[in-house]
Design a protein around this motif. Structure first.
Motif, PDB file in Angstrom:
ATOM      1  N   VAL A 640      35.960-120.633 -40.763  1.00 36.35           N
ATOM      2  CA  VAL A 640      34.869-119.816 -41.316  1.00 36.35           C
ATOM      3  C   VAL A 640      33.564-120.091 -40.575  1.00 36.35           C
ATOM      4  CG1 VAL A 640      33.445-119.441 -43.361  1.00 36.35           C
ATOM      5  CG2 VAL A 640      35.924-119.602 -43.596  1.00 36.35           C
ATOM      6  N   GLY A 641      33.298-121.363 -40.290  1.00 32.63           N
ATOM      7  CA  GLY A 641      32.074-121.715 -39.559  1.00 32.63           C
ATOM      8  C   GLY A 641      32.034-121.086 -38.184  1.00 32.63           C
ATOM      9  N   ALA A 642      33.158-121.154 -37.469  1.00 35.17           N
ATOM     10  CA  ALA A 642      33.221-120.560 -36.132  1.00 35.17           C
ATOM     11  C   ALA A 642      33.041-119.053 -36.198  1.00 35.17           C
ATOM     12  CB  ALA A 642      34.558-120.914 -35.482  1.00 35.17           C
ATOM     13  N   SER A 643      33.634-118.432 -37.204  1.00 31.86           N
ATOM     14  CA  SER A 643      33.518-116.974 -37.352  1.00 31.86           C
ATOM     15  C   SER A 643      32.078-116.566 -37.626  1.00 31.86           C
ATOM     16  CB  SER A 643      34.426-116.487 -38.492  1.00 31.86           C
ATOM     17  OG  SER A 643      35.772-116.831 -38.247  1.00 31.86           O
ATOM     18  N   VAL A 644      31.395-117.342 -38.481  1.00 33.61           N
ATOM     19  CA  VAL A 644      29.998-117.028 -38.798  1.00 33.61           C
ATOM     20  C   VAL A 644      29.123-117.117 -37.555  1.00 33.61           C
ATOM     21  CG1 VAL A 644      27.955-117.843 -40.052  1.00 33.61           C
ATOM     22  CG2 VAL A 644      30.163-117.701 -41.219  1.00 33.61           C
ATOM     23  N   PHE A 645      29.327-118.163 -36.762  1.00 34.30           N
ATOM     24  CA  PHE A 645      28.562-118.307 -35.522  1.00 34.30           C
ATOM     25  C   PHE A 645      28.822-117.139 -34.583  1.00 34.30           C
ATOM     26  CE2 PHE A 645      27.785-122.814 -36.485  1.00 34.30           C
ATOM     27  CZ  PHE A 645      26.467-122.909 -36.051  1.00 34.30           C
ATOM     28  N   ALA A 646      30.071-116.720 -34.455  1.00 34.53           N
ATOM     29  CA  ALA A 646      30.424-115.620 -33.558  1.00 34.53           C
ATOM     30  C   ALA A 646      29.789-114.315 -34.015  1.00 34.53           C
ATOM     31  CB  ALA A 646      31.943-115.481 -33.488  1.00 34.53           C
ATOM     32  N   VAL A 647      29.863-114.034 -35.321  1.00 32.77           N
ATOM     33  CA  VAL A 647      29.302-112.787 -35.852  1.00 32.77           C
ATOM     34  C   VAL A 647      27.792-112.764 -35.684  1.00 32.77           C
ATOM     35  CG1 VAL A 647      28.924-111.454 -37.961  1.00 32.77           C
ATOM     36  CG2 VAL A 647      31.185-112.397 -37.470  1.00 32.77           C
ATOM     37  N   LEU A 648      27.138-113.887 -36.020  1.00 34.57           N
ATOM     38  CA  LEU A 648      25.680-113.943 -35.874  1.00 34.57           C
ATOM     39  C   LEU A 648      25.251-113.760 -34.420  1.00 34.57           C
ATOM     40  CD1 LEU A 648      24.712-116.852 -38.290  1.00 34.57           C
ATOM     41  CD2 LEU A 648      24.167-114.438 -38.566  1.00 34.57           C
ATOM     42  N   GLY A 649      25.957-114.412 -33.516  1.00 29.62           N
ATOM     43  CA  GLY A 649      25.629-114.279 -32.100  1.00 29.62           C
ATOM     44  C   GLY A 649      25.791-112.861 -31.608  1.00 29.62           C
ATOM     45  N   PHE A 650      26.887-112.209 -31.986  1.00 34.25           N
ATOM     46  CA  PHE A 650      27.134-110.835 -31.550  1.00 34.25           C
ATOM     47  C   PHE A 650      26.098-109.892 -32.148  1.00 34.25           C
ATOM     48  CE2 PHE A 650      29.379-106.715 -31.883  1.00 34.25           C
ATOM     49  CZ  PHE A 650      29.603-106.495 -30.528  1.00 34.25           C
TER      50      PHE A 650
END
Length: 660
Positions: A640-650
């Motif tokens: 979940v943490g990795a997904s949140v970082f990816a979504v925020l970055g994109f």
């Protein structure tokens, strides 16, 4: 300090030269004395000055004149031994030995002499009445010692004085005829006083005296000892103490007193701590400490050096106007043997309306010197006493050697704070005006600059996304066929052409194609004199089309013919390109309002850096147990943490960058 001391004993036969050496070594009078004692080396740990000492004997019966001359040339100090009960041996001191020694030494190489009256146990009178006129006649004689090899009287003192004559000679410090210190000694001590006068008020207060004492002798003075010193000066000198502090006259008087009382080792300790050698010149090892500078690296001042230079500026800026008047500048450089800054410096850095170097200009000039000639910068720091005042091991500790530029390019980031821009352009294209405009001078002010005071460098600060950086502009002489490696080595290239001259752009195009088309150095085209009507350039394509073909930013319009100071935006753009040569910047403005600038400021903000550091600490340094690795909850949280970082970055990319 010398690594060792070589003492030679000479004199007439039978005066007791060999007996003196043997009595020193065995601590008893020898019953059998050879013609000549072998060379003896006394280890450093048993000598008062902690220096290895070689004692060499001379025997007329066993040695030739040539061997004697060689020994004289190698000796650091020569003891002329005479017998106090033998008038002939005393007369030979002046008639034979002193002329012989003088003739066999280089004129520039002064060797101290010690007169040694041996066999004092055989007479009841002293020979000093006869010897004193000889000492007054010959300044190279340091002292005279009467001793007895038989009774062991003054034997160790004799060799101590001989050692002292080498390590702490009186000759360079004091003139016995005038009973005063020599000019070179006064000059050196005056510099030491000014370096130690931390507030530049002309007085060494208790704090400064304690700092001086701690620096030279590794121990502070007690309050009573300080008062005793000042009382001695007060009794002998009316203006030696002022406002309960030691004046320069009082400081010099104290050292004169030390020398007159035979404590010249105190003065020598001070002189050597501040970098002086036996000739009272600043030692080369002190001025130029070793500093390794690998290829492709640059040199900058570090934070400690800037703090020191700021304190030097503050103590000489007496009127507190944040600028150095000509008098204040001369006072600052009074500790130098020459004036290091010429009139061209005023056209290299920022000055105020009176033409005085400002605080920012002062630091910029030091930054320029460090970047272009780090050895000269080390020399200047030595004159100011950086390593002493800042309590550093050497001046080299104030220098930062940056990492190689190719590593910066590989890592796509740099920690350098000084960037060099070489400015190319044909004669009359406006290069000099471009440099002077960087210092805030419009065309009207530039016309007042005299040709002999012209500078080919300009340096000042710019701000790139909130970070202060130095931009160094260097005007390259427009000789297309003879561009040296120094002309080509830079962080960014600036190609200047005159929009009103149809032939001006051709030179810039040739320089770019010849030297920079295949390099990784970013280039920018400057359309100078943009206040004049633009004329079509007589070249195969327009400057705009040329820049498009070679993937350069479009030509930047520039003029210094303004009522106020010229705009500095172009210089911020140059610094930005030099700082990020790997990036094809979509935005060339410096407004700090557009999406690109806001994004860059956010990425460089302290808040983001702090958050990122804390996240790294949590994610990378957190202790993960075997139970965590087997737990599905742990892996779910990580995903979940990795997904949140990816979504925020994109999302940030889509919202902030892609529309541009």
């Amino acid at each position: 300090m010398r690594k060792d001391v070589r003492i030679l004993l000479v004199g007439e036969p039978k005066v007791g030269k060999t007996s003196l050496i043997m009595s020193l070594v065995s601590e008893e009078f020898p019953t059998v004395v050879p013609y000549r004692a072998e060379e003896i080396t006394i280890p450093a740990d048993v000598t008062p000055e902690r220096v290895p000492t070689h004692i060499v004997d001379y025997s007329e019966a066993e040695q030739t004149d040539e061997q004697l001359f060689q020994e004289i040339s190698k000796a650091n100090v020569i003891c002329i031994v005479y017998a106090v009960n033998n008038k002939t041996s005393i007369e030979k001191v002046t008639s034979h030995w002193i002329p012989l020694i003088t003739d066999n030494r280089d004129k520039d190489s002064r060797v101290p002499l010690i007169l040694v009256g041996n066999k004092s146990d055989l007479v009841e009178h002293s020979s000093m009445e006869t010897i004193l006129p000889i000492m007054n006649q010959h300044s190279e004689i340091e002292t005279c010692v009467e001793c007895s090899a038989k009774n062991l009287k003054n034997i160790s003192e004799l060799f101590y004085y001989a050692q002292k004559a080498v390590l702490h000679p009186t000759g360079p410090l004091y003139c016995p005829e005038r009973k005063d210190m020599k000019p070179l000694c006064v000059k050196a001590l005056t510099r030491i006083f000014k370096v130690s006068d931390l507030d530049n008020d002309g007085i060494l207060n208790d704090h400064e005296l304690n700092f001086f004492q701690r620096t030279c002798f590794n121990t502070p003075l007690e309050s009573q000892a300080l008062e005793d010193v000042k009382n001695v000066v007060r009794k002998n000198l009316s203006d030696g103490v002022c406002d309960n502090g030691l004046t320069l006259k009082g400081f010099l008087f104290l050292h004169t007193l030390f020398i007159q009382r035979g404590r010249h080792e105190t003065t020598w300790t001070v002189l050597r701590r501040f970098g002086y050698d036996d000739d009272l010149e600043l030692n080369q090892d002190y001025l130029f400490p070793p500093l390794k500078l690998p290829p492709d690296c640059t040199t900058e001042l570090n934070h400690n050096a800037y703090l020191f230079l700021q304190s030097v500026f503050d103590k000489h800026d007496k009127d507190r106007d944040c600028a150095l008047s000509p008098e204040e500048t001369r006072d600052l450089f009074d500790v130098f043997p020459y004036m290091p800054w010429g009139p061209d410096v005023n056209n290299t850095v920022c000055t105020n309306d009176q033409g005085w170097i400002t605080y920012q200009g002062y630091l910029s000039q030091w930054t320029l010197t460090t970047y272009l000639d780090v050895q000269r910068c080390l020399e200047y720091l030595g004159y100011l006493g950086y390593s002493i005042v800042a309590e550093q091991e050497s001046h080299a500790s104030g220098i930062t050697v940056t990492r190689a530029k190719k590593i910066d390019l590989q890592k796509k980031q740099t920690q350098r704070s000084v960037f060099r821009c070489n400015v190319f352009g044909d004669i009359g294209s406006g290069k000099s005006g471009f440099l002077q405009a960087f210092l805030g001078r419009n065309h009207t002010r530039q016309r007042t600059i005299r040709e002999e005071h012209r500078s080919y460098y300009a340096i000042s600060t710019t701000y790139v996304y909130g970070q202060e950086k130095y931009l160094l502009l260097h005007e390259v002489f427009p000789d297309f066929d003879y561009l040296s490696d120094a002309d080509l080595a830079c962080d960014i290239v600036c190609l200047v052409y005159d929009v009103s001259n149809p032939y001006s752009f051709e030179y810039c195009a040739k320089v770019f194609k010849q030297y920079f088309m295949d390099s990784k150095v970013p280039c920018m085209m400057i359309a100078a004199k943009s206040d004049l009507p633009e004329i079509k350039q007589l070249y195969g394509c327009s400057p705009l089309e040329f820049c498009r073909r070679h993937k350069m930013p479009p030509p930047q319009s520039f003029t210094c013919n303004t009522a106020a100071a010229p705009s500095r935006d172009i210089y911020t753009k140059l610094t930005t390109m030099a700082m990020y040569p790997h990036a094809r910047l979509r935005c060339m403005c410096t407004c700090n309002r557009c999406t690109f600038c806001l994004c860059q400021n956010f990425l460089n903000s302290e808040l983001l850096q702090t958050v990122r550091a804390k996240l790294y600490a949590v994610v990378l340094r957190r202790h993960v147990s075997q139970a965590d690795l087997k737990s599905s909850t742990f892996w779910l949280r990580a995903s979940v943490g990795a997904s949140v970082f990816a979504v925020l970055g994109f999302a940030m990319y889509r919202v902030l960058l892609k529309p541009r």
